[in-house]
Each structure stands twice: as C-alpha cells, then as structure tokens.
Design an enzyme around this catalytic site. Structure first.
Site, PDB file in Angstrom:
ATOM      1  N   GLY A  82       0.683  -1.295   0.113  1.00 52.91           N
ATOM      2  CA  GLY A  82      -0.108  -0.050  -0.021  1.00 52.91           C
ATOM      3  C   GLY A  82       0.787   1.142  -0.060  1.00 52.91           C
ATOM      4  O   GLY A  82       2.068   1.169   0.148  1.00 52.91           O
ATOM      5  N   GLU A  83       0.174   2.448  -0.236  1.00 53.73           N
ATOM      6  CA  GLU A  83       0.870   3.760  -0.266  1.00 53.73           C
ATOM      7  C   GLU A  83       0.119   4.757   0.066  1.00 53.73           C
ATOM      8  O   GLU A  83      -1.226   4.586  -0.142  1.00 53.73           O
ATOM      9  CB  GLU A  83       1.477   3.965  -1.616  1.00 53.73           C
ATOM     10  CG  GLU A  83       2.462   5.009  -1.775  1.00 53.73           C
ATOM     11  CD  GLU A  83       3.181   4.864  -3.066  1.00 53.73           C
ATOM     12  OE1 GLU A  83       4.095   5.789  -3.112  1.00 53.73           O
ATOM     13  OE2 GLU A  83       3.032   4.085  -3.987  1.00 53.73           O
ATOM     14  N   GLY A  84       0.295   5.597   0.954  1.00 57.90           N
ATOM     15  CA  GLY A  84      -0.570   6.652   1.280  1.00 57.90           C
ATOM     16  C   GLY A  84       0.480   7.983   1.557  1.00 57.90           C
ATOM     17  O   GLY A  84       1.346   8.220   1.106  1.00 57.90           O
ATOM     18  N   GLY A  85      -0.402   8.849   2.499  1.00 55.76           N
ATOM     19  CA  GLY A  85       0.227  10.202   2.743  1.00 55.76           C
ATOM     20  C   GLY A  85       1.593  10.147   3.299  1.00 55.76           C
ATOM     21  O   GLY A  85       2.523  11.243   3.026  1.00 55.76           O
ATOM     22  N   PHE A  86       1.782   9.026   4.343  1.00 55.18           N
ATOM     23  CA  PHE A  86       2.996   9.046   4.944  1.00 55.18           C
ATOM     24  C   PHE A  86       4.098   8.474   4.104  1.00 55.18           C
ATOM     25  O   PHE A  86       5.018   8.928   4.159  1.00 55.18           O
ATOM     26  CB  PHE A  86       2.637   7.945   6.157  1.00 55.18           C
ATOM     27  CG  PHE A  86       3.841   7.864   7.216  1.00 55.18           C
ATOM     28  CD1 PHE A  86       3.752   8.416   8.296  1.00 55.18           C
ATOM     29  CD2 PHE A  86       4.829   6.875   6.842  1.00 55.18           C
ATOM     30  CE1 PHE A  86       4.732   8.249   9.152  1.00 55.18           C
ATOM     31  CE2 PHE A  86       5.946   6.724   7.799  1.00 55.18           C
ATOM     32  CZ  PHE A  86       5.927   7.566   9.023  1.00 55.18           C
ATOM     33  N   GLY A  87       3.658   7.526   3.348  1.00 57.20           N
ATOM     34  CA  GLY A  87       4.765   6.847   2.413  1.00 57.20           C
ATOM     35  C   GLY A  87       4.210   5.473   2.084  1.00 57.20           C
ATOM     36  O   GLY A  87       3.230   5.158   1.889  1.00 57.20           O
ATOM     37  N   ARG A  88       5.172   4.559   2.067  1.00 53.61           N
ATOM     38  CA  ARG A  88       4.802   3.257   1.394  1.00 53.61           C
ATOM     39  C   ARG A  88       4.727   2.069   2.325  1.00 53.61           C
ATOM     40  O   ARG A  88       5.473   2.385   3.649  1.00 53.61           O
ATOM     41  CB  ARG A  88       6.014   2.900   0.442  1.00 53.61           C
ATOM     42  CG  ARG A  88       6.078   3.494  -0.858  1.00 53.61           C
ATOM     43  CD  ARG A  88       6.985   2.861  -1.681  1.00 53.61           C
ATOM     44  NE  ARG A  88       6.592   2.967  -3.163  1.00 53.61           N
ATOM     45  CZ  ARG A  88       7.120   2.436  -4.371  1.00 53.61           C
ATOM     46  NH1 ARG A  88       7.863   1.465  -4.237  1.00 53.61           N
ATOM     47  NH2 ARG A  88       6.434   2.672  -5.646  1.00 53.61           N
ATOM     48  N   LYS A 104       5.961   0.575   7.686  1.00 51.17           N
ATOM     49  CA  LYS A 104       5.441   1.767   6.966  1.00 51.17           C
ATOM     50  C   LYS A 104       6.664   2.777   6.844  1.00 51.17           C
ATOM     51  O   LYS A 104       7.249   2.918   8.004  1.00 51.17           O
ATOM     52  CB  LYS A 104       4.073   2.504   7.753  1.00 51.17           C
ATOM     53  CG  LYS A 104       3.775   3.575   6.921  1.00 51.17           C
ATOM     54  CD  LYS A 104       2.241   4.160   7.407  1.00 51.17           C
ATOM     55  CE  LYS A 104       2.118   4.467   8.674  1.00 51.17           C
ATOM     56  NZ  LYS A 104       0.843   4.938   8.911  1.00 51.17           N
ATOM     57  N   ASP A 202      -8.603  11.599  11.562  1.00 49.48           N
ATOM     58  CA  ASP A 202      -8.377  11.138  10.185  1.00 49.48           C
ATOM     59  C   ASP A 202      -9.280   9.648   9.937  1.00 49.48           C
ATOM     60  O   ASP A 202      -8.884   8.869   9.268  1.00 49.48           O
ATOM     61  CB  ASP A 202      -6.889  11.080   9.880  1.00 49.48           C
ATOM     62  CG  ASP A 202      -6.667  10.869   8.386  1.00 49.48           C
ATOM     63  OD1 ASP A 202      -7.536  11.365   7.577  1.00 49.48           O
ATOM     64  OD2 ASP A 202      -5.670  10.457   8.075  1.00 49.48           O
TER      65      ASP A 202
END
Length: 379
Positions: A82-88, A104, A202
């Site tokens: 997965g990937e999001g605002g924080f990183g991978r 993460k 969030d």
C-alpha cells in the site's frame, strides 16, 4: 536512547491517564527533535498490549534500518502492499521473531513528517484496545523513519467497499455491521477512556484495517490531537484530514471537537451502507459528495431502499437498514451539538451487529430481535 513513560496511569473513572509532562508538551508547538523526544524502551521483546482498562507498562521495540530492510528483502516491489500520505507500506517478516508485520516507511519528500511520526509512536505506545492497530516498534536511524505494525491480512475497509476486483466478493450485511460496530468501539475508546480524550481527526475507510474474520482496527494516528479539557469546548488547529470526511465546522473554523470525529464516522457508516465513496468525481454533480446526496433522501423512509449498496442485491434486513441509516443521519448533522455521543453510536451498532440476517430465509435472529435501537443522547 533512554526511556520515556510508555503507558499512562488509570484514574478512578477507568480512563487511561496520559502523562502530562510527556504528552501535553509533545502536542504543543515546542516539540523537541525526534532524537530527544523518542526515548522508547529498547528491550528486545515488547510486552503484550494490555486489555482495555489495564495500565501495564508497554515496551515498543526499536529497530535498526538494516533489520527492516532484511525483513522486506530490501523493500522489494513485490513486498509493497500500500501507499498513502505517510509513504509506502511493505509486508515483511522479522528475522528475530519470524513474525509477519507491516512496515510503513516515511516518504522524506511527503506531506507528513517527523511530527506525525512522533505522534503516531506516542499515541500507539500509550493507547491499547482490540479495535486499534498494534504498534510493534519503530526505526529512527539517521534520516530514516519507519513504523512496524501487526500485519492486517485483509487490508483496509476501502479495499472491500470500492472498486472491487472481479475475484473479490462484496461484504454481506452482517459483516458490514460488525465492521461498523468495531470501528465505533475503537473511536469510543479514544473519546471516553483516554484522559485527556483523543480526537482521531482522520477517520476514513482506508484507515480502518481488517484482520481475520473482518475484525476492524483503526490505524494511522499521525494526525491525532488531544481533545479539550476543563472548561474548554474545542481545540483550535490547522485543518487536516481528508476532504469529504471533515466536519463542516472544523473545515470552516479549525475548531476541533469530539463531535468532529462523530461526523467522520457518519460518513464512513454511509459508505458501508451505500457502497458509495465519500467523494466520487466520476458521478454527476449532485451525487459527487456522499453526504450532500444522502441528506435529502434521509427525509423520507421510502427513499431508504435506494440508498442500500446495489452489491447487496437486496440481501439485508429492511428494519436494520432503516436503523443504520438513522444512525448515520444523526452522525452527519450539520450542527455538532445535534450529533450523538460515540458511546450511543456504539450501543446502537452493537445491537444491529447482534441481529444476524439470514439471506436464505430473509429473517433476523439475535437478542431482542424486533426491538428498536437504543435512544441516542446528543450531549
């Protein structure tokens, strides 16, 4: 590295007390560097997280970058989940314990930085509940920032609601209510057990992770904020979160309350019921925003059937659908004081989750079947 208090004391009301000298200062603007503040017990084996209400000392492991690189085969692409605002986020296996974990990795050029990393470590070191994801440890080697969590094999709620691949079956009604009730319990713990209360800030489908049996856990606490205490009615902060989930009063004024989380939960509950996204730009103008689409339909029960996810194919209890939509409608009220307390949302959804729907007989079985959902308080 030395140590900082990793668990709060419990007060007479059963709330987990967050140590003021560590946590309150952390959430102020004067935050020391990560190396000064992150003093986590580096014992090789973390203790088990305590049950709800317990206040055992929690040891969060510290990892070297080398250990986590080995766990993910040097962050190989086929380990990426997965990937999001924080990183991978990578799936890995710790060589020391053979445990499968989710790792993460902070994107050093991303939107979230050291502050969010620090908040995440502190929050998940202090707060433990069956519906919060378990933090195993972290890495702060040089400029590398990584977090290590328990691995949640079924991914996120978003993965099971939206844009389903052909081989994935849609969630049935019973599973949807189970997930909704569990996510609400995680939020209730933050609001009612932590002291000061914690505003999650969030809540969205992608931050609700699913374990075996579709057991839900809230994740990603980098934006969490300590709630108001004493005579204060809100905390003021810059607006953060995800468009479509933010409460209108928070988006307009930056004034954050526990009821801001209740609004976000209402949006998630609507997604669970309808199968629609909070914001869907592929739809026509009036249907792009889920809450704006739903509000006129709430006014007449005759509209409720058309709000059910088409993927359910009519396999849901009509009364249960009405009651779940009624809960969602109360949560997304425009005025925050009109929204229910999260404890009452938990009571209502726990009741709905207990009413097991059998699609073969189209009947409902469970304790007190046929009775109404509990009355909700707004204050």
């Amino acid at each position: 590295m030395g140590c900082f208090p990793c668990a709060g004391k419990s007060n007479k009301n059963g709330k987990k007390q967050l140590p003021n000298n560590t946590i309150t200062n952390t959430f102020d603007q004067q935050i020391p560097s990560t190396s000064e503040k992150l003093r986590v017990n580096s014992a090789p084996n973390a203790k088990e997280a305590p049950k709800d209400g317990e206040s055992n000392h929690i040891a969060v492991r510290t990892f070297t970058f080398r250990e986590l690189a080995a766990a993910t085969k040097n962050f190989r692409e086929d380990c990426l989940v997965g990937e999001g605002g924080f990183g991978r986020v990578y799936k890995g296996r710790l060589e020391s314990t053979n445990q499968v974990v989710a790792i993460k990795q902070l994107d050093r050029n991303g939107l979230q930085g050291n502050r969010e990393f620090l908040v995440e470590v502190l929050m998940l070191s202090l707060l433990h509940h069956p519906n919060l994801v378990n933090l195993i440890g972290y890495c702060a080697d040089g400029d590398q920032r990584l977090l290590v969590y328990e691995y949640m094999p079924l991914g996120s709620l978003e993965d099971h609601l939206h844009d389903l691949p052909p081989n994935r079956r849609p969630l049935d009604w019973n599973t949807r209510m189970k997930i909704a009730a569990g996510a609400a319990k995680g939020l209730e713990y933050l609001h009612d057990k932590a002291n000061p209360p914690v505003i999650y800030r969030d809540l969205k489908c992608s931050n609700i992770l699913l374990g075996e049996g579709y057991h839900p856990k809230l994740s990603d606490f980098g934006l969490a904020k300590l709630g108001p205490v004493g005579d204060n009615t809100h905390v003021s902060t810059r607006v953060m979160g995800t468009y479509g989930y933010c409460a209108p009063e928070y988006a307009m004024t930056g004034q954050l309350t526990l009821k801001s989380d209740v609004y976000s939960f209402g949006v998630v509950l609507l997604e669970i019921i309808t199968g629609r996204k909070a914001i869907d730009n592929s739809r026509t103008g009036g249907e792009q925003n889920l809450v704006a689409w739903a509000r006129p339909l709430f006014k007449d029960r005759r509209n409720f059937a058309q709000m059910a996810d088409p993927l359910l194919q009519g396999q849901y209890p009509v009364r249960g659908l009405y009651q779940a939509l009624a809960v969602a409608a109360m949560c997304v009220q425009e005025q925050p004081n009109m929204r229910p307390l999260i404890a009452d949302v938990v009571t209502a959804l726990t009741y709905l989750a207990s009413q097991k729907y059998d699609p073969e007989t189209r009947s409902v079985q469970g304790p007190r079947a046929g009775s109404s959902t509990p009355r909700m308080r707004r204050e």
